[in-house]
Design a protein around this motif. Sequence first.
Motif, short mmCIF file in Angstrom:
data_model
loop_
_atom_site.label_atom_id
_atom_site.label_comp_id
_atom_site.label_asym_id
_atom_site.label_seq_id
_atom_site.Cartn_x
_atom_site.Cartn_y
_atom_site.Cartn_z
N LEU A 170 10.70 7.69 10.88
CA LEU A 170 9.08 7.87 11.17
C LEU A 170 8.45 9.23 10.09
O LEU A 170 7.69 9.38 9.80
CB LEU A 170 8.24 7.85 12.65
N GLU A 171 9.82 10.54 10.35
CA GLU A 171 9.42 11.30 9.30
C GLU A 171 9.59 11.21 8.25
O GLU A 171 8.77 11.71 7.44
CB GLU A 171 10.47 12.32 9.77
N ASP A 194 12.81 8.74 15.12
CA ASP A 194 12.49 9.32 14.17
C ASP A 194 12.78 10.07 12.50
O ASP A 194 11.62 10.20 12.31
CB ASP A 194 13.02 11.10 15.69
N SER A 195 14.08 9.75 12.28
CA SER A 195 14.48 9.46 10.78
C SER A 195 12.67 9.62 9.88
O SER A 195 12.85 9.28 9.37
CB SER A 195 15.53 9.65 10.92
N LYS A 221 16.70 6.92 19.44
CA LYS A 221 15.04 7.74 18.95
C LYS A 221 15.75 8.98 17.73
O LYS A 221 14.42 8.84 17.38
CB LYS A 221 15.53 8.96 20.15
N LYS A 222 16.88 9.50 17.68
CA LYS A 222 16.66 9.71 16.74
C LYS A 222 16.97 9.39 15.53
O LYS A 222 15.86 9.72 14.23
CB LYS A 222 18.29 10.53 16.55
N CYS A 278 6.42 9.65 7.22
CA CYS A 278 4.97 10.34 7.45
C CYS A 278 5.32 10.83 5.80
O CYS A 278 3.85 11.62 5.51
CB CYS A 278 5.12 11.27 8.54
#
Length: 78
Positions: free
Chosen positions: A29-30, A26-27, A22-23, A33
């Motif tokens: 996708l961050e 998330d990184s 997940k981390k 973005c």
Amino acid sequence: MDKLELEAWIEKILGYKTWTDKKKIDSLLEYDCAMYTRLGLDSTKTERTEVKRKSKLIYRAIGRVNESMGKKFLYYMD
């Protein structure tokens, strides 16, 4: 960040043994973005195309962590 730097950064993120999946996602996708938020009305077509190419690299990397999620991101790209 150019393509080679991005690929190296992706490998670095995916290589972290202590990070959860997940981390890692998330990184990735961050960063994805952040690339899109830097685009503006004055961005050239070349800049927008380059961001899409980099997003595709990121989504393929997500697919290495979570195959179904990566496929969905690639499928729903505009």
